[in-house]
Design a protein around this motif. Structure first.
Motif, PDB file in Angstrom:
ATOM      1  N   VAL A 298       0.481  43.115  -0.349  1.00 13.36           N
ATOM      2  CA  VAL A 298       0.235  41.750   0.704  1.00 13.36           C
ATOM      3  C   VAL A 298       0.524  42.183   1.818  1.00 13.36           C
ATOM      4  CG1 VAL A 298       0.339  39.464   1.309  1.00 13.36           C
ATOM      5  CG2 VAL A 298       0.023  39.779  -1.377  1.00 13.36           C
ATOM      6  N   ALA A 299       1.749  42.547   2.056  1.00 17.12           N
ATOM      7  CA  ALA A 299       1.699  43.645   3.036  1.00 17.12           C
ATOM      8  C   ALA A 299       0.935  44.203   3.731  1.00 17.12           C
ATOM      9  CB  ALA A 299       3.792  44.096   3.540  1.00 17.12           C
ATOM     10  N   GLU A 300       0.729  45.184   3.026  1.00 21.94           N
ATOM     11  CA  GLU A 300      -0.631  46.210   3.066  1.00 21.94           C
ATOM     12  C   GLU A 300      -1.660  45.712   3.168  1.00 21.94           C
ATOM     13  OE1 GLU A 300       1.421  49.627   0.979  1.00 21.94           O
ATOM     14  OE2 GLU A 300      -0.372  48.860  -0.031  1.00 21.94           O
ATOM     15  N   VAL A 301      -2.255  44.353   2.912  1.00 17.30           N
ATOM     16  CA  VAL A 301      -3.342  43.916   3.043  1.00 17.30           C
ATOM     17  C   VAL A 301      -3.417  43.396   5.131  1.00 17.30           C
ATOM     18  CG1 VAL A 301      -4.879  41.662   2.692  1.00 17.30           C
ATOM     19  CG2 VAL A 301      -3.624  42.812   0.640  1.00 17.30           C
ATOM     20  N   GLU A 302      -2.138  42.615   5.266  1.00 16.52           N
ATOM     21  CA  GLU A 302      -2.500  42.779   6.791  1.00 16.52           C
ATOM     22  C   GLU A 302      -2.458  43.797   7.293  1.00 16.52           C
ATOM     23  OE1 GLU A 302      -2.736  39.565   7.051  1.00 16.52           O
ATOM     24  OE2 GLU A 302      -2.275  38.655   5.095  1.00 16.52           O
ATOM     25  N   ARG A 303      -1.787  45.042   6.938  1.00 19.19           N
ATOM     26  CA  ARG A 303      -1.918  45.951   7.904  1.00 19.19           C
ATOM     27  C   ARG A 303      -3.435  46.375   7.878  1.00 19.19           C
ATOM     28  NH1 ARG A 303       0.789  50.621   5.686  1.00 19.19           N
ATOM     29  NH2 ARG A 303       2.478  49.131   5.673  1.00 19.19           N
ATOM     30  N   VAL A 304      -4.553  46.612   7.094  1.00 22.38           N
ATOM     31  CA  VAL A 304      -5.569  47.061   6.643  1.00 22.38           C
ATOM     32  C   VAL A 304      -6.939  45.384   7.514  1.00 22.38           C
ATOM     33  CG1 VAL A 304      -5.069  48.734   5.473  1.00 22.38           C
ATOM     34  CG2 VAL A 304      -6.129  46.337   4.644  1.00 22.38           C
ATOM     35  N   ARG A 305      -6.004  44.623   7.610  1.00 18.64           N
ATOM     36  CA  ARG A 305      -7.369  43.672   8.208  1.00 18.64           C
ATOM     37  C   ARG A 305      -7.761  44.072   9.591  1.00 18.64           C
ATOM     38  NH1 ARG A 305      -7.008  37.677   6.650  1.00 18.64           N
ATOM     39  NH2 ARG A 305      -4.807  37.717   5.079  1.00 18.64           N
ATOM     40  N   PRO A 306      -7.537  44.683  10.721  1.00 18.32           N
ATOM     41  CA  PRO A 306      -8.585  44.799  11.445  1.00 18.32           C
ATOM     42  C   PRO A 306      -9.371  45.957  10.782  1.00 18.32           C
ATOM     43  CG  PRO A 306      -6.262  44.955  11.895  1.00 18.32           C
ATOM     44  CD  PRO A 306      -6.048  44.713  10.467  1.00 18.32           C
ATOM     45  N   ALA A 307      -9.722  46.412   9.600  1.00 17.75           N
ATOM     46  CA  ALA A 307     -10.496  47.029   9.101  1.00 17.75           C
ATOM     47  C   ALA A 307     -11.223  47.150   8.751  1.00 17.75           C
ATOM     48  CB  ALA A 307     -10.037  48.831   8.842  1.00 17.75           C
ATOM     49  N   VAL A 308     -11.769  45.577   8.412  1.00 10.03           N
ATOM     50  CA  VAL A 308     -12.139  44.540   7.544  1.00 10.03           C
ATOM     51  C   VAL A 308     -13.800  44.955   8.066  1.00 10.03           C
ATOM     52  CG1 VAL A 308     -13.094  42.126   6.717  1.00 10.03           C
ATOM     53  CG2 VAL A 308     -10.808  43.293   6.509  1.00 10.03           C
ATOM     54  N   HIS A 309     -14.924  45.685   6.574  1.00 10.78           N
ATOM     55  CA  HIS A 309     -15.977  45.753   7.341  1.00 10.78           C
ATOM     56  C   HIS A 309     -16.840  43.759   6.521  1.00 10.78           C
ATOM     57  CE1 HIS A 309     -20.015  46.862   7.383  1.00 10.78           C
ATOM     58  NE2 HIS A 309     -19.679  47.851   8.045  1.00 10.78           N
ATOM     59  N   ARG A 310     -17.686  42.796   7.448  1.00 17.14           N
ATOM     60  CA  ARG A 310     -18.587  42.347   6.943  1.00 17.14           C
ATOM     61  C   ARG A 310     -19.386  42.366   5.871  1.00 17.14           C
ATOM     62  NH1 ARG A 310     -16.130  37.296   5.659  1.00 17.14           N
ATOM     63  NH2 ARG A 310     -18.477  36.150   5.998  1.00 17.14           N
ATOM     64  N   ASN A 311     -20.264  41.806   5.436  1.00 19.35           N
ATOM     65  CA  ASN A 311     -21.798  41.984   4.710  1.00 19.35           C
ATOM     66  C   ASN A 311     -22.168  40.851   4.564  1.00 19.35           C
ATOM     67  OD1 ASN A 311     -20.197  44.707   3.968  1.00 19.35           O
ATOM     68  ND2 ASN A 311     -22.057  45.300   4.432  1.00 19.35           N
ATOM     69  N   TYR A 312     -23.923  40.786   4.730  1.00 19.79           N
ATOM     70  CA  TYR A 312     -24.218  40.013   3.775  1.00 19.79           C
ATOM     71  C   TYR A 312     -25.574  40.032   3.712  1.00 19.79           C
ATOM     72  CZ  TYR A 312     -26.894  34.615   4.364  1.00 19.79           C
ATOM     73  OH  TYR A 312     -27.455  34.273   4.419  1.00 19.79           O
ATOM     74  N   ILE A 313     -25.743  39.555   1.996  1.00 23.25           N
ATOM     75  CA  ILE A 313     -26.958  40.106   1.749  1.00 23.25           C
ATOM     76  C   ILE A 313     -27.225  38.811   1.361  1.00 23.25           C
ATOM     77  CG2 ILE A 313     -28.250  40.637  -0.270  1.00 23.25           C
ATOM     78  CD1 ILE A 313     -25.842  43.296   0.015  1.00 23.25           C
ATOM     79  N   PRO A 314     -28.172  37.494   2.082  1.00 24.18           N
ATOM     80  CA  PRO A 314     -28.886  36.887   1.490  1.00 24.18           C
ATOM     81  C   PRO A 314     -28.447  36.070   0.290  1.00 24.18           C
ATOM     82  CG  PRO A 314     -30.299  37.574   3.731  1.00 24.18           C
ATOM     83  CD  PRO A 314     -29.519  38.204   2.890  1.00 24.18           C
ATOM     84  N   ARG A 315     -28.503  35.294  -0.507  1.00 26.77           N
ATOM     85  CA  ARG A 315     -27.863  34.734  -2.069  1.00 26.77           C
ATOM     86  C   ARG A 315     -27.929  35.642  -2.559  1.00 26.77           C
ATOM     87  NH1 ARG A 315     -33.599  33.592  -0.240  1.00 26.77           N
ATOM     88  NH2 ARG A 315     -34.646  35.552  -0.991  1.00 26.77           N
ATOM     89  N   HIS A 316     -27.195  36.796  -2.548  1.00 27.42           N
ATOM     90  CA  HIS A 316     -26.591  37.876  -3.046  1.00 27.42           C
ATOM     91  C   HIS A 316     -25.066  37.585  -2.613  1.00 27.42           C
ATOM     92  CE1 HIS A 316     -25.039  40.256  -6.081  1.00 27.42           C
ATOM     93  NE2 HIS A 316     -25.331  41.024  -5.014  1.00 27.42           N
ATOM     94  N   LYS A 317     -24.556  38.224  -1.826  1.00 28.50           N
ATOM     95  CA  LYS A 317     -23.229  38.672  -1.351  1.00 28.50           C
ATOM     96  C   LYS A 317     -22.925  38.031   0.259  1.00 28.50           C
ATOM     97  CE  LYS A 317     -20.946  41.917  -1.084  1.00 28.50           C
ATOM     98  NZ  LYS A 317     -20.523  42.618  -0.252  1.00 28.50           N
ATOM     99  N   LYS A 318     -21.311  37.369   0.428  1.00 27.58           N
ATOM    100  CA  LYS A 318     -21.106  37.107   2.070  1.00 27.58           C
ATOM    101  C   LYS A 318     -19.562  37.514   1.452  1.00 27.58           C
ATOM    102  CE  LYS A 318     -21.710  33.733   4.453  1.00 27.58           C
ATOM    103  NZ  LYS A 318     -20.644  33.325   5.876  1.00 27.58           N
ATOM    104  N   GLY A 319     -19.202  38.235   2.203  1.00 25.54           N
ATOM    105  CA  GLY A 319     -17.782  39.002   2.952  1.00 25.54           C
ATOM    106  C   GLY A 319     -17.398  39.813   3.149  1.00 25.54           C
ATOM    107  N   GLY A 320     -16.377  40.004   3.085  1.00 23.50           N
ATOM    108  CA  GLY A 320     -15.932  41.528   3.966  1.00 23.50           C
ATOM    109  C   GLY A 320     -14.910  42.527   3.266  1.00 23.50           C
ATOM    110  N   SER A 321     -14.982  43.606   3.312  1.00 20.59           N
ATOM    111  CA  SER A 321     -14.352  45.009   2.620  1.00 20.59           C
ATOM    112  C   SER A 321     -13.835  45.846   3.260  1.00 20.59           C
ATOM    113  CB  SER A 321     -15.188  45.164   1.289  1.00 20.59           C
ATOM    114  OG  SER A 321     -16.297  45.840   2.017  1.00 20.59           O
ATOM    115  N   VAL A 322     -12.544  46.160   2.999  1.00 24.73           N
ATOM    116  CA  VAL A 322     -11.896  47.848   3.601  1.00 24.73           C
ATOM    117  C   VAL A 322     -12.211  49.047   2.209  1.00 24.73           C
ATOM    118  CG1 VAL A 322      -9.463  48.361   3.701  1.00 24.73           C
ATOM    119  CG2 VAL A 322     -10.532  46.002   4.141  1.00 24.73           C
ATOM    120  N   SER A 323     -12.746  49.952   2.613  1.00 25.16           N
ATOM    121  CA  SER A 323     -13.023  51.511   1.482  1.00 25.16           C
ATOM    122  C   SER A 323     -11.940  51.614   1.144  1.00 25.16           C
ATOM    123  CB  SER A 323     -14.065  51.520   1.876  1.00 25.16           C
ATOM    124  OG  SER A 323     -13.545  52.710   2.715  1.00 25.16           O
ATOM    125  N   TYR A 324     -11.844  52.288  -0.013  1.00 23.68           N
ATOM    126  CA  TYR A 324     -10.816  53.884   0.093  1.00 23.68           C
ATOM    127  C   TYR A 324     -10.196  54.840   0.797  1.00 23.68           C
ATOM    128  CZ  TYR A 324      -8.885  57.777  -2.522  1.00 23.68           C
ATOM    129  OH  TYR A 324      -7.679  59.087  -3.049  1.00 23.68           O
TER     130      TYR A 324
END
Ligand SMILES: [Fe+2]
Length: 243
Positions: free
Chosen positions: A43-69
């Motif tokens: 969870v401490a690492e989650v906070e560290r990478v939070r500035p790198a979150v990439h948000r996406n929106y695909i109507p009727r399928h998904k909306k949210g943020g992700s941080v890649s490998y």
């Protein structure tokens, strides 16, 4: 990490877990399994990478943020240590009866964080389809759960033997582990409500890491638009932007 994972695995009745996994058409849910000592560091690492979150929106399928490998490999050593822990991979191999290994370094989904932070963030029903020549198995670990969102799983969907669908609606509390065969579990995350937050980690393993060039291109395009952004996927570098 090795010691802590070993201890957590020692606390499991492996035969019972395997039996349940197979009875549920290759799906298992272990509530709050990962020890707090590991969850807290992740969870401490989650906070560290939070500035790198990439948000996406695909109507009727998904909306949210992700941080890649690509970001996690640079900034999240605990997550990487869990992903690669030999004892953990041995456990998954025994569970699935498949020779599992981490995904290739070029796969941004290998291990990734998914952030549900804005009202309505969700993902519609899908399989974690394998674009590899072999099978693909997903391990989901709950990290932050302050939401009414649920992981909805439909077991036996499209089961060739015709068993009726069984639905599970799960809150993925910190340390909760869910593991499944990506081609068999039909699943979704229900929409986040106001002032809620949910963050989960997924670890992907494959039986054969090779992929045909056409499937590689299709997979990269899907990752660019649905998850991590063109720049991250095609340059293989950490990045992403906040929106
Ligand atoms: Fe999924």
């Amino acid at each position: 990490m090795a010691t802590e994972v070993g201890r957590a695995l020692a606390g499991l009745d492996i035969e019972m877990v395997k039996k349940t996994y197979w009875e549920q058409n290759e799906f298992i849910h272990l509530d709050r399994w990962l020890p707090a000592s590991i969850v807290d560091r992740i969870v401490a690492e989650v906070e560290r990478v939070r500035p790198a979150v990439h948000r996406n929106y695909i109507p009727r399928h998904k909306k949210g943020g992700s941080v890649s490998y690509y970001t996690l490999v640079e900034q999240a050593p605990t997550i990487l240590a869990l992903y690669r822990a030999p004892a953990f991979i041995r456990f998954l191999t025994e569970l699935t009866n498949q020779p599992l290994q981490p995904c290739p370094e070029t796969d941004p989904h290998s291990c990734a964080l998914y952030f549900y932070t804005e009202p309505g963030d969700h993902i519609g029903f899908h399989y974690d389809t394998s674009y590899y020549k072999g099978g693909r198995y997903t391990v989901l670990v709950g990290l932050i759960e302050r939401s009414s969102s649920r992981l909805v799983c439909q077991l036996f969907k499209n089961d060739p033997s015709g068993r009726p669908i069984m639905e599970r609606r799960l809150a993925t509390y910190p340390g909760t582990l869910v593991a499944f065969n990506g081609d068999k579990l039909w699943h979704a995350i229900t929409p986040l409500a106001d002032n809620e937050e949910r963050v989960s980690l997924t670890l992907e393993y494959v039986t054969d890491p090779s992929m045909t060039p056409f499937k590689r291109l299709f997979s990269n395009l899907k990752d660019s638009f649905a998850y991590f952004g063109l720049k991250t996927v095609f340059t293989g570098r950490a990045g992403g932007s906040r929106r």
